[in-house]
Design a protein around this motif. Structure first.
Motif, PDB file in Angstrom:
ATOM      1  N   TYR A  50      -8.730  -6.071   9.954  1.00 51.24           N
ATOM      2  CA  TYR A  50      -8.323  -5.828   8.554  1.00 51.24           C
ATOM      3  C   TYR A  50      -8.904  -6.920   7.759  1.00 51.24           C
ATOM      4  O   TYR A  50      -8.152  -7.822   7.515  1.00 51.24           O
ATOM      5  N   ALA A 110       0.103   2.095  10.604  1.00 52.09           N
ATOM      6  CA  ALA A 110      -0.216   2.049   9.195  1.00 52.09           C
ATOM      7  C   ALA A 110      -1.411   2.759   8.717  1.00 52.09           C
ATOM      8  O   ALA A 110      -1.557   3.576   7.358  1.00 52.09           O
ATOM      9  N   LEU A 111      -2.616   2.350   9.565  1.00 47.26           N
ATOM     10  CA  LEU A 111      -3.818   2.426   9.182  1.00 47.26           C
ATOM     11  C   LEU A 111      -4.538   3.677   9.848  1.00 47.26           C
ATOM     12  O   LEU A 111      -5.727   4.239   9.400  1.00 47.26           O
ATOM     13  N   ASP A 118      -8.124   4.542   7.606  1.00 50.31           N
ATOM     14  CA  ASP A 118      -8.651   3.723   7.184  1.00 50.31           C
ATOM     15  C   ASP A 118      -9.957   3.491   7.887  1.00 50.31           C
ATOM     16  O   ASP A 118      -9.941   2.803   9.357  1.00 50.31           O
ATOM     17  N   TYR A 154      -0.142  -5.650   4.851  1.00 44.69           N
ATOM     18  CA  TYR A 154      -1.558  -4.957   4.804  1.00 44.69           C
ATOM     19  C   TYR A 154      -1.704  -4.622   3.124  1.00 44.69           C
ATOM     20  O   TYR A 154      -2.730  -3.607   2.757  1.00 44.69           O
ATOM     21  N   CYS A 211      -3.969   3.063  -4.341  1.00 44.55           N
ATOM     22  CA  CYS A 211      -4.819   3.965  -3.465  1.00 44.55           C
ATOM     23  C   CYS A 211      -4.474   5.262  -3.387  1.00 44.55           C
ATOM     24  O   CYS A 211      -5.427   6.098  -3.303  1.00 44.55           O
ATOM     25  N   GLN A 258      -0.876   3.351   1.157  1.00 43.97           N
ATOM     26  CA  GLN A 258      -1.666   2.371   1.874  1.00 43.97           C
ATOM     27  C   GLN A 258      -1.490   1.070   1.093  1.00 43.97           C
ATOM     28  O   GLN A 258      -0.949  -0.202   1.800  1.00 43.97           O
ATOM     29  N   CYS A 259      -1.570   0.962  -0.241  1.00 41.98           N
ATOM     30  CA  CYS A 259      -1.612  -0.341  -0.762  1.00 41.98           C
ATOM     31  C   CYS A 259      -0.169  -1.159  -0.879  1.00 41.98           C
ATOM     32  O   CYS A 259      -0.034  -2.057  -1.210  1.00 41.98           O
TER      33      CYS A 259
END
Lengths: 342, 273
Positions: A63, A98-99, A106, A244, B238, B242-243
């Motif tokens: 990341y 999370a991603l 992501d 993040y 976002c 996420q952000c």
């Protein structure tokens, strides 16, 4: 199976030179004896897969501090990252949740994750800020990796965890002679691991286990006290392996749309401020407290586990020398004392 | 694999200057964008940036989208400089919707102020489309002064509908401006309504201070905290959790909201900031 340490090193060098795979290892930082950072393997860098966690979190390898998320660059090269420690492995597992999940992927992160083989190694030393044991962590990995290496004298004991790990193992087996591991090797490893755990326990014995409810306490004056030295620079969040938070920039030209994401920090003043000027955390101590709540309350709610893996990097990076463990200790003690006196 | 950050380009085909600080962009996206009223989108200007906005058009139209925007920061400053024919980018929709099914056969109250009327206009138009399913709609709309009022022509149109009651107020009427409706804070208009607050829903959107005092007044009036729907405004970078800028306690305003019931978030910190 056991492989000679020197054989494993030549395996990494050979792969690296084959040009279709890139090897990243903990490389000795100039002027230090035991401080390492992730770097591409080359003939001049001095590397060691033992010791403790690197200066930089493994997050930066997956990341990146700044990268295009739309469009995402394609043609990612295969990588082996060796020497990732247990705390970082836990952080990668958390970032995965999370991603890469049902609601959101992501793509840039996923590309780097998919193209990487992770080789973890047991910690053989500890840093003064290390405290994984306070968070039910251990100085060796138990899941998430592809291969794990535990040193026994001149050998590494290889543990295979995944199909990708099996793939690497087959490559190793083709070229190098391996020995069967006997019980004595397992005993020796277990002895070494316990020795490191003991060191961690002694180093952190004055600290209480984590108590989320205490942190959620509404008494804000103590947070004000604890954050007095904080200058709000955001080093702690940038170096945290599980932080993040991102900002998106538009780097478009004319009718193209290009979105670039960079790290953001909840410690910075403008972080949550909206265009109209309102901000939910205008004061430093509120933002300071937010980081602790995020790690132990919000992330726990979102991912089922705390966002702190006990690597201690925030403590090491802090310009004001604020020790993460001490803050939690002081808040807990204060809240407990207040409760008792009532 | 779908890239979550992908934007759909759209052309601005009309601009309505609603007030000195507020304009409505009418946009035709290259691909129709389906959304549910209450959800928001991220609107971007190439090379400038993007921001979260709730469409103000009905969710029954997807070929075109109206977005009402107040000039209040860096990106919106540039949005106010756009012209007809300019290209913008849209991604989304994101977040929670107004639970229309819970409004069936109810006397619906809508309370809004300033640019907070934007999502409420979308809600109102969507409700109008299926007006037979609802008992009545009462719309309380506020603005600072007469020149700050938005959707001027629309309100006089809407007043003609059966089952629709509209009350409007302004805080002040400066010299030289005229106003023939109420002069008071919009929350004072609650005194005019004749709705049984026990089982009926109310939807609130406006500046934070209006939402705060509006909610307090509604509770006093007898509304149930589970029936008070708030459109929360936070920094939603976002759009999909996420952000983390829009965290409200353990919630994300973008993913779990922006539509929350007051009961959901009443114990969280700094919800009105």
């Amino acid at each position: 199976m056991l492989i000679k340490i020197s054989d494993f090193h030549s395996f990494l060098y050979n792969l690296n030179e084959s040009n279709n795979i890139e090897v990243v290892i903990p490389s000795l930082a100039n002027g230090t004896e035991n401080r390492f950072f992730f770097n591409k393997l080359n003939s001049s860098n001095n590397f060691d897969l033992g010791f403790f966690r690197t200066i930089d979190p493994s997050k930066v390898l997956f990341y990146q501090p700044r990268e295009s998320v739309f469009p995402v660059s394609t043609g990612t090269i295969k990588r082996i990252i060796a020497g990732i420690k247990s705390c970082d492995m836990k952080s990668i597992q958390l970032l995965d949740k999370a991603l890469i999940n049902n609601d959101f992927v992501d793509s840039a992160y996923k590309n780097l994750r998919d193209s990487t083989y992770i080789i973890t190694t047991d910690c053989t030393e500890i840093h003064s800020s290390c405290h994984c044991t306070l968070l039910d962590g251990k100085p060796f990995t138990e899941s998430g990796f592809d291969l794990n290496l535990s040193p026994v004298e001149d050998y590494y004991l290889i543990t295979i965890e995944s199909d990708k790990g099996r793939e690497l193992f087959e490559l190793i087996k083709k070229k190098y002679g391996l020995l069967d591991a006997h019980e004595s090797a397992y005993l020796e490893i277990s002895k070494q691991r316990n020795k490191i755990i003991e060191k961690l326990v002694i180093q952190n014995e004055k600290f209480l286990p984590r108590n989320n409810d205490v942190l959620r306490s509404k008494d804000l004056s103590i947070w004000n006290e604890e954050s007095k030295e904080c200058i709000g620079c955001g080093a702690c969040t940038n170096i945290c392996p599980t932080c993040y938070c991102l900002i998106l920039n538009d780097e478009s030209v004319e009718k193209e749309f290009i979105k670039v994401r960079s790290y953001d920090s909840c410690q910075l003043h403008g972080y949550a401020k909206v265009a109209g000027g309102a901000s939910p955390r205008p004061k430093m101590y509120e933002r300071f407290r937010n980081r602790y709540l995020c790690k132990f309350d919000y992330m726990k709610k979102n991912f089922g586990e705390p966002g702190c893996v006990g690597c201690g990097r925030c403590t090491e990076a802090c310009a004001a020398k604020i020790d993460f463990r001490e803050v939690i200790q002081n808040i807990s003690m204060n809240t407990l004392t207040t409760k008792q006196s009532i | 694999m779908h890239n979550a950050y992908e934007v759909i380009p759209g052309t601005i085909y009309n601009i309505i200057q609603e007030s000195p600080l507020i304009r409505t962009l009418q946009i035709r996206p290259e691909i129709p964008i389906e959304f549910q009223t209450g959800q928001f989108v991220e609107l971007s200007l190439p090379g400038i940036g993007e921001g979260p906005f709730t469409p103000s058009s009905s969710h029954y139209t997807s070929e075109v989208m109206d977005i009402t925007i107040m000039k209040t920061g860096f990106v919106t400053e540039y949005i106010h400089k756009t012209s007809i024919g300019d290209i913008v980018g849209i991604r989304g929709p994101y977040g929670s919707k107004y639970p229309l099914e819970k409004f069936h056969n109810k006397d619906i109250l809508i309370l809004g102020g300033g640019c907070g009327l934007a999502p409420l206009r979308s809600l109102f138009l969507t409700l109008l489309h299926d007006i037979d399913q609802y008992n009545s709609i009462t719309f309380l709309a506020g603005a600072k002064s007469p020149k700050d009022c938005i959707y001027k022509e629309l309100f006089s149109e809407w007043k003609k509908y059966k089952k629709v009651n509209i009350y409007r107020s302004v805080d002040i009427v400066p010299e030289g401006e005229s106003w023939d409706e109420e002069i008071c804070l919009v929350t004072k208009l609650l005194q005019k309504i004749k709705i049984d607050p026990k089982e009926n829903p109310v939807i609130v959107c406006g500046p934070p201070v209006m939402m705060k005092f509006g909610t307090m007044d509604l509770l006093k009036y007898g509304y149930n905290e589970n029936n008070i729907y708030l459109s929360m405004e936070k920094k939603m970078y976002c759009g999909f959790g996420q952000c983390r800028h829009c965290v409200i306690g353990g919630y994300y305003a973008c993913k779990d909201g922006p539509v929350f019931t007051y009961a959901q978030i009443k114990n969280e910190e700094a919800i009105w900031e």
